[in-house]
Motif scaffolding. Structure first.
Motif, PDB file in Angstrom:
ATOM      1  N   ILE A 100      -4.733   1.203  13.036  1.00  0.00           N
ATOM      2  CA  ILE A 100      -4.301   0.768  11.709  1.00  0.00           C
ATOM      3  C   ILE A 100      -4.360   1.942  10.728  1.00  0.00           C
ATOM      4  O   ILE A 100      -3.474   2.102   9.880  1.00  0.00           O
ATOM      5  N   GLY A 101      -5.375   2.791  10.850  1.00  0.00           N
ATOM      6  CA  GLY A 101      -5.469   3.979  10.003  1.00  0.00           C
ATOM      7  C   GLY A 101      -4.288   4.913  10.226  1.00  0.00           C
ATOM      8  O   GLY A 101      -3.720   5.443   9.267  1.00  0.00           O
ATOM      9  N   GLY A 102      -3.918   5.134  11.486  1.00  0.00           N
ATOM     10  CA  GLY A 102      -2.755   5.979  11.793  1.00  0.00           C
ATOM     11  C   GLY A 102      -1.463   5.382  11.272  1.00  0.00           C
ATOM     12  O   GLY A 102      -0.585   6.105  10.785  1.00  0.00           O
ATOM     13  N   LEU A 103      -1.344   4.049  11.362  1.00  0.00           N
ATOM     14  CA  LEU A 103      -0.167   3.374  10.825  1.00  0.00           C
ATOM     15  C   LEU A 103      -0.055   3.611   9.315  1.00  0.00           C
ATOM     16  O   LEU A 103       1.018   3.909   8.805  1.00  0.00           O
ATOM     17  N   HIS A 104      -1.194   3.512   8.619  1.00  0.00           N
ATOM     18  CA  HIS A 104      -1.170   3.743   7.177  1.00  0.00           C
ATOM     19  C   HIS A 104      -0.823   5.192   6.843  1.00  0.00           C
ATOM     20  O   HIS A 104      -0.135   5.450   5.843  1.00  0.00           O
TER      21      HIS A 104
END
Length: 195
Positions: A100-104
């Motif tokens: 999710i951090g990479g997606l953001h």
């Protein structure tokens, strides 16, 4: 050489896509708020932050035309969205959710790019008619169209019409008030250069 200030050719398309991009960012922030609220350790501040920013992103397309400085208001909202994506990236990385951090991070980079192109689209641009040809702005640079590729170039009623030999026509909205005498001079120059 004649220099005519125009509305960027891609502006209308970008303006139609703005509400969609703002809405998608708003939905992402709502999902963030729901995910943080349902986590093992809910964070009230981050939940409220993403909830309010999501609501602002969804409402902004409906009120953005009311702002006097439309370009500045849009750029400010994009900066807030990019900041929220990068802070969301850090938040989710510290809570051991790297996907999710990479997606953001990717969404933040994408929104920064979109904001930069929108800012450039709303800046004044010029079409230049000279002995070489017609120089038009593109998204990243300028395109020179030789006179030998054109059937006609006409400036009339605040529209610059460029007619290509391959039956392609481009109409550009002229932002300057050009007197009829100057328009006739521009049309005469263009007619004399077309092969």
């Amino acid at each position: 050489m004649f220099k005519i200030r125009i509305l960027h050719p891609n502006t209308i398309t970008r303006l139609r896509l703005q509400p969609v991009v703002h809405g998608m960012a708003g939905l992402l922030f709502f999902f963030n708020a729901i995910g943080i609220y349902n986590s093992r350790q809910p964070n009230g501040f981050m939940t409220t932050f993403f909830l309010l920013l999501g609501l602002a992103s969804l409402v902004f397309p409906f009120i953005m035309r009311r702002f006097r400085n439309f370009s500045g208001a849009n750029s400010l909202m994009r900066l807030l969205q990019v900041f929220a994506c990068f802070s969301g990236c850090l938040y989710f990385l510290t809570h051991l959710q790297p996907l999710i951090g990479g997606l953001h991070l990717l969404v933040g980079i994408g929104l920064a790019y979109i904001g930069w192109t929108e800012h450039n689209m709303l800046q004044p641009v010029y079409v230049v008619l000279d002995t070489i040809g017609v120089t038009m702005p593109t998204t990243f640079s300028k395109q020179v169209i030789g006179w030998n590729q054109l059937n006609n170039v006409i400036l009339r009623n605040d529209l610059l019409t460029i007619d290509f030999k391959n039956n392609k026509i481009i109409q550009l909205e002229v932002l300057d008030n050009i007197p009829d005498i100057k328009a006739a001079e521009i049309n005469g120059f263009a007619k004399s250069r077309i092969v």
